[in-house]
Design a protein around this motif. Structure first.
Motif, PDB file in Angstrom:
ATOM      1  N   GLY A  59       0.821  -1.195   0.000  1.00 16.96           N
ATOM      2  CA  GLY A  59       0.000   0.000   0.000  1.00 16.96           C
ATOM      3  C   GLY A  59       0.858   1.249   0.000  1.00 16.96           C
ATOM      4  O   GLY A  59       2.093   1.178  -0.059  1.00 16.96           O
ATOM      5  N   ASN A  60       0.225   2.407   0.109  1.00 13.92           N
ATOM      6  CA  ASN A  60       0.977   3.659   0.150  1.00 13.92           C
ATOM      7  C   ASN A  60       1.745   3.824   1.448  1.00 13.92           C
ATOM      8  O   ASN A  60       2.755   4.531   1.490  1.00 13.92           O
ATOM      9  CB  ASN A  60       0.023   4.854  -0.025  1.00 13.92           C
ATOM     10  CG  ASN A  60      -0.621   4.882  -1.397  1.00 13.92           C
ATOM     11  OD1 ASN A  60      -0.071   4.360  -2.360  1.00 13.92           O
ATOM     12  ND2 ASN A  60      -1.798   5.492  -1.481  1.00 13.92           N
ATOM     13  N   ALA A  61       1.252   3.166   2.505  1.00 14.95           N
ATOM     14  CA  ALA A  61       1.852   3.356   3.822  1.00 14.95           C
ATOM     15  C   ALA A  61       2.513   2.107   4.386  1.00 14.95           C
ATOM     16  O   ALA A  61       3.406   2.211   5.233  1.00 14.95           O
ATOM     17  CB  ALA A  61       0.794   3.852   4.808  1.00 14.95           C
ATOM     18  N   ALA A  62       2.088   0.928   3.933  1.00 13.85           N
ATOM     19  CA  ALA A  62       2.566  -0.294   4.581  1.00 13.85           C
ATOM     20  C   ALA A  62       2.378  -1.500   3.676  1.00 13.85           C
ATOM     21  O   ALA A  62       1.728  -1.431   2.635  1.00 13.85           O
ATOM     22  CB  ALA A  62       1.823  -0.506   5.905  1.00 13.85           C
ATOM     23  N   THR A  86      10.349  -2.819  -2.002  1.00 14.62           N
ATOM     24  CA  THR A  86       9.811  -1.652  -1.305  1.00 14.62           C
ATOM     25  C   THR A  86      10.488  -1.484   0.045  1.00 14.62           C
ATOM     26  O   THR A  86      10.904  -2.465   0.673  1.00 14.62           O
ATOM     27  CB  THR A  86       8.293  -1.784  -1.102  1.00 14.62           C
ATOM     28  OG1 THR A  86       7.798  -0.617  -0.432  1.00 14.62           O
ATOM     29  CG2 THR A  86       7.941  -3.012  -0.278  1.00 14.62           C
ATOM     30  N   ASP A  87      10.576  -0.225   0.482  1.00 15.92           N
ATOM     31  CA  ASP A  87      11.090   0.054   1.824  1.00 15.92           C
ATOM     32  C   ASP A  87       9.977   0.393   2.796  1.00 15.92           C
ATOM     33  O   ASP A  87      10.226   0.793   3.933  1.00 15.92           O
ATOM     34  CB  ASP A  87      12.124   1.179   1.785  1.00 15.92           C
ATOM     35  CG  ASP A  87      11.536   2.503   1.265  1.00 15.92           C
ATOM     36  OD1 ASP A  87      10.338   2.528   0.909  1.00 15.92           O
ATOM     37  OD2 ASP A  87      12.286   3.495   1.201  1.00 15.92           O
ATOM     38  N   LYS A  88       8.727   0.219   2.365  1.00 23.95           N
ATOM     39  CA  LYS A  88       7.601   0.483   3.259  1.00 23.95           C
ATOM     40  C   LYS A  88       7.566  -0.572   4.366  1.00 23.95           C
ATOM     41  O   LYS A  88       7.948  -1.726   4.156  1.00 23.95           O
ATOM     42  CB  LYS A  88       6.284   0.492   2.478  1.00 23.95           C
ATOM     43  CG  LYS A  88       6.167   1.680   1.524  1.00 23.95           C
ATOM     44  CD  LYS A  88       4.833   1.681   0.820  1.00 23.95           C
ATOM     45  CE  LYS A  88       4.676   2.962  -0.011  1.00 23.95           C
ATOM     46  NZ  LYS A  88       5.665   3.026  -1.119  1.00 23.95           N
ATOM     47  N   PRO A  89       7.121  -0.209   5.547  1.00 17.45           N
ATOM     48  CA  PRO A  89       7.136  -1.150   6.678  1.00 17.45           C
ATOM     49  C   PRO A  89       6.165  -2.302   6.487  1.00 17.45           C
ATOM     50  O   PRO A  89       5.082  -2.139   5.920  1.00 17.45           O
ATOM     51  CB  PRO A  89       6.717  -0.279   7.863  1.00 17.45           C
ATOM     52  CG  PRO A  89       5.920   0.830   7.250  1.00 17.45           C
ATOM     53  CD  PRO A  89       6.562   1.112   5.921  1.00 17.45           C
ATOM     54  N   ILE A  90       6.568  -3.460   6.982  1.00 21.61           N
ATOM     55  CA  ILE A  90       5.702  -4.635   6.970  1.00 21.61           C
ATOM     56  C   ILE A  90       4.853  -4.586   8.233  1.00 21.61           C
ATOM     57  O   ILE A  90       5.318  -4.868   9.336  1.00 21.61           O
ATOM     58  CB  ILE A  90       6.532  -5.933   6.895  1.00 21.61           C
ATOM     59  CG1 ILE A  90       7.335  -5.962   5.587  1.00 21.61           C
ATOM     60  CG2 ILE A  90       5.619  -7.166   7.009  1.00 21.61           C
ATOM     61  CD1 ILE A  90       8.341  -7.081   5.506  1.00 21.61           C
ATOM     62  N   ARG A  91       3.583  -4.196   8.058  1.00 21.05           N
ATOM     63  CA  ARG A  91       2.713  -3.934   9.203  1.00 21.05           C
ATOM     64  C   ARG A  91       1.913  -5.163   9.624  1.00 21.05           C
ATOM     65  O   ARG A  91       1.575  -5.323  10.785  1.00 21.05           O
ATOM     66  CB  ARG A  91       1.755  -2.795   8.873  1.00 21.05           C
ATOM     67  CG  ARG A  91       0.880  -2.340  10.031  1.00 21.05           C
ATOM     68  CD  ARG A  91       0.046  -1.127   9.632  1.00 21.05           C
ATOM     69  NE  ARG A  91       0.896   0.032   9.370  1.00 21.05           N
ATOM     70  CZ  ARG A  91       0.462   1.150   8.786  1.00 21.05           C
ATOM     71  NH1 ARG A  91      -0.802   1.248   8.386  1.00 21.05           N
ATOM     72  NH2 ARG A  91       1.291   2.158   8.602  1.00 21.05           N
ATOM     73  N   TYR A  92       1.611  -6.040   8.638  1.00 16.81           N
ATOM     74  CA  TYR A  92       0.775  -7.204   8.929  1.00 16.81           C
ATOM     75  C   TYR A  92       1.385  -8.461   8.312  1.00 16.81           C
ATOM     76  O   TYR A  92       1.884  -8.438   7.190  1.00 16.81           O
ATOM     77  CB  TYR A  92      -0.634  -7.023   8.354  1.00 16.81           C
ATOM     78  CG  TYR A  92      -1.369  -5.812   8.862  1.00 16.81           C
ATOM     79  CD1 TYR A  92      -1.904  -5.780  10.148  1.00 16.81           C
ATOM     80  CD2 TYR A  92      -1.524  -4.686   8.048  1.00 16.81           C
ATOM     81  CE1 TYR A  92      -2.579  -4.659  10.612  1.00 16.81           C
ATOM     82  CE2 TYR A  92      -2.196  -3.567   8.504  1.00 16.81           C
ATOM     83  CZ  TYR A  92      -2.728  -3.551   9.782  1.00 16.81           C
ATOM     84  OH  TYR A  92      -3.383  -2.446  10.242  1.00 16.81           O
ATOM     85  N   VAL A  93       1.317  -9.550   9.065  1.00 15.57           N
ATOM     86  CA  VAL A  93       1.587 -10.887   8.551  1.00 15.57           C
ATOM     87  C   VAL A  93       0.312 -11.689   8.777  1.00 15.57           C
ATOM     88  O   VAL A  93      -0.104 -11.899   9.924  1.00 15.57           O
ATOM     89  CB  VAL A  93       2.785 -11.553   9.252  1.00 15.57           C
ATOM     90  CG1 VAL A  93       2.910 -13.012   8.832  1.00 15.57           C
ATOM     91  CG2 VAL A  93       4.072 -10.802   8.937  1.00 15.57           C
ATOM     92  N   GLY A 167      -3.032   1.999   3.379  1.00 17.38           N
ATOM     93  CA  GLY A 167      -2.828   3.296   2.759  1.00 17.38           C
ATOM     94  C   GLY A 167      -3.160   3.229   1.279  1.00 17.38           C
ATOM     95  O   GLY A 167      -2.395   2.663   0.496  1.00 17.38           O
ATOM     96  N   GLY A 168      -4.296   3.786   0.900  1.00 14.47           N
ATOM     97  CA  GLY A 168      -4.714   3.764  -0.493  1.00 14.47           C
ATOM     98  C   GLY A 168      -5.320   2.456  -0.938  1.00 14.47           C
ATOM     99  O   GLY A 168      -5.792   2.335  -2.071  1.00 14.47           O
ATOM    100  N   ARG A 169      -5.288   1.486  -0.083  1.00 18.27           N
ATOM    101  CA  ARG A 169      -5.925   0.192  -0.356  1.00 18.27           C
ATOM    102  C   ARG A 169      -6.153  -0.504   0.982  1.00 18.27           C
ATOM    103  O   ARG A 169      -5.424  -0.261   1.969  1.00 18.27           O
ATOM    104  CB  ARG A 169      -5.079  -0.675  -1.286  1.00 18.27           C
ATOM    105  CG  ARG A 169      -3.828  -1.248  -0.640  1.00 18.27           C
ATOM    106  CD  ARG A 169      -2.787  -1.734  -1.626  1.00 18.27           C
ATOM    107  NE  ARG A 169      -3.314  -2.559  -2.685  1.00 18.27           N
ATOM    108  CZ  ARG A 169      -2.668  -2.743  -3.855  1.00 18.27           C
ATOM    109  NH1 ARG A 169      -1.482  -2.169  -4.060  1.00 18.27           N
ATOM    110  NH2 ARG A 169      -3.178  -3.512  -4.788  1.00 18.27           N
TER     111      ARG A 169
END
Length: 306
Positions: A59-62, A86-93, A167-169
């Motif tokens: 997503g845009n944020a994660a 991507t360097d976006k954080p992995i928020r969910y597994v 973020g955005g999705r």
């Protein structure tokens, strides 16, 4: 579909890094949706537990990861694949269900401190089977391939439905009634209408039953009419189309159910069932000899009490 992966990042090709020395391959099946296709094999030191499909959505944020493969070692290769894109954080597994080939890679993501998401019955299923899962996977993979693997329990439960914002999705997680297991999830990406079925959908690899045959057949009837741009199976191609994707599975389970019911009606026992039920399906599935008798045994135990 665009492919990516390995450690040494080269110039961008089609918006995705072109990489050398491939570690874990993924394909972009829709914008921001990546899938790794696992092998049609039993666990072994050679495949490191890479026998199922694993996905991630950016997503845009994660980022959300959907299933993590069968060991921490191959899970780290999946994580490296994500970080190469991507360097976006992995928020969910997110784990689609409890089976070892989908959850033992969870440990590779501990440093990201994600929420581990699962069906509300996933914790109970993993706790009840933790010792047997650990022992059998370690035995089949060997010390080196299994090193660092552990059971990581969910920190965020899906009671009915749960929406995760990237973020955005968003991802809609839907808890299913007992079918393949009693803790199956379906996850749908709002932006691309990609549905992740986990092991509710097998293609090529024979389906495996660890829940309810009647429940699975009932669910298949619902899934046939589901609207999705594409579906990602737990085992099989990177992406498929409904309703055709699920028809071979429906045929297999319908034949197993019909054959078992006929034998029970005729007073035959389980031994007879394991020799004859569903044999017309042998040529249609990989891993038939490894899993079919187990399926028949589970089906017989359920249907003899109808």
């Amino acid at each position: 579909m665009r492919s990516a992966l390995a450690f040494t990042v080269a110039p961008l090709v089609g918006g995705v890094p072109a990489l050398a020395n491939t570690i874990l391959s993924v394909s972009e099946v829709a914008p921001g949706v990546f899938v790794h296709q696992g092998r049609y094999e039993l666990q072994s030191p050679e495949n490191r537990g890479d026998m199922s499909n694993a996905s991630f959505v950016i997503g845009n944020a994660a980022v959300a990861v959907i299933d993590t493969l069968g060991s921490a070692k191959v899970g780290r290769e999946l994580r490296a694949a994500i970080k190469a894109i991507t360097d976006k954080p992995i928020r969910y597994v997110i784990n689609t269900h409890m089976h070892p080939d989908h959850v033992f890679g969870n440990a590779a993501f501990k440093e990201d401190n994600p929420q581990y998401v699962g069906h509300h019955k996933l914790r109970r299923g993993l706790e009840a089977r933790s010792q047997s899962y650990m022992a059998s996977s370690k035995d089949m993979l060997g010390e080196d391939a299994f090193a660092g693997s552990e059971i990581i329990l969910p920190t965020l439960n899906v009671e009915d439905t749960l929406t995760l914002d990237l973020g955005g999705r968003s991802l809609l997680c839907e808890a299913q009634k007992t079918a393949h297991t009693d803790n199956d999830l379906i996850i749908t990406d709002s932006k691309t209408e990609t549905a992740f079925f986990g092991d509710l959908l097998f293609s090529g690899h024979i389906p495996t039953l660890d829940g309810s045959l009647r429940g699975w057949l009932s669910l298949i009837e619902q899934l046939e009419g589901r609207k999705a741009a594409r579906v990602v199976p737990g085992h099989g191609p990177h992406a498929m189309q409904l309703p055709g994707a699920i028809m071979p599975e429906k045929q297999y389970w319908s034949i197993v159910a019909s054959d078992v019911r006929r034998l029970i009606k005729d007073g035959k026992d389980l031994m007879e069932a394991t020799k004859t039920v569903g044999q017309s399906e042998r040529a249609n599935w990989k891993m038939f000899d490894q899993y079919h008798v187990r399926n028949v045994t589970t089906a017989f135990a359920e249907l003899e009490w109808e």
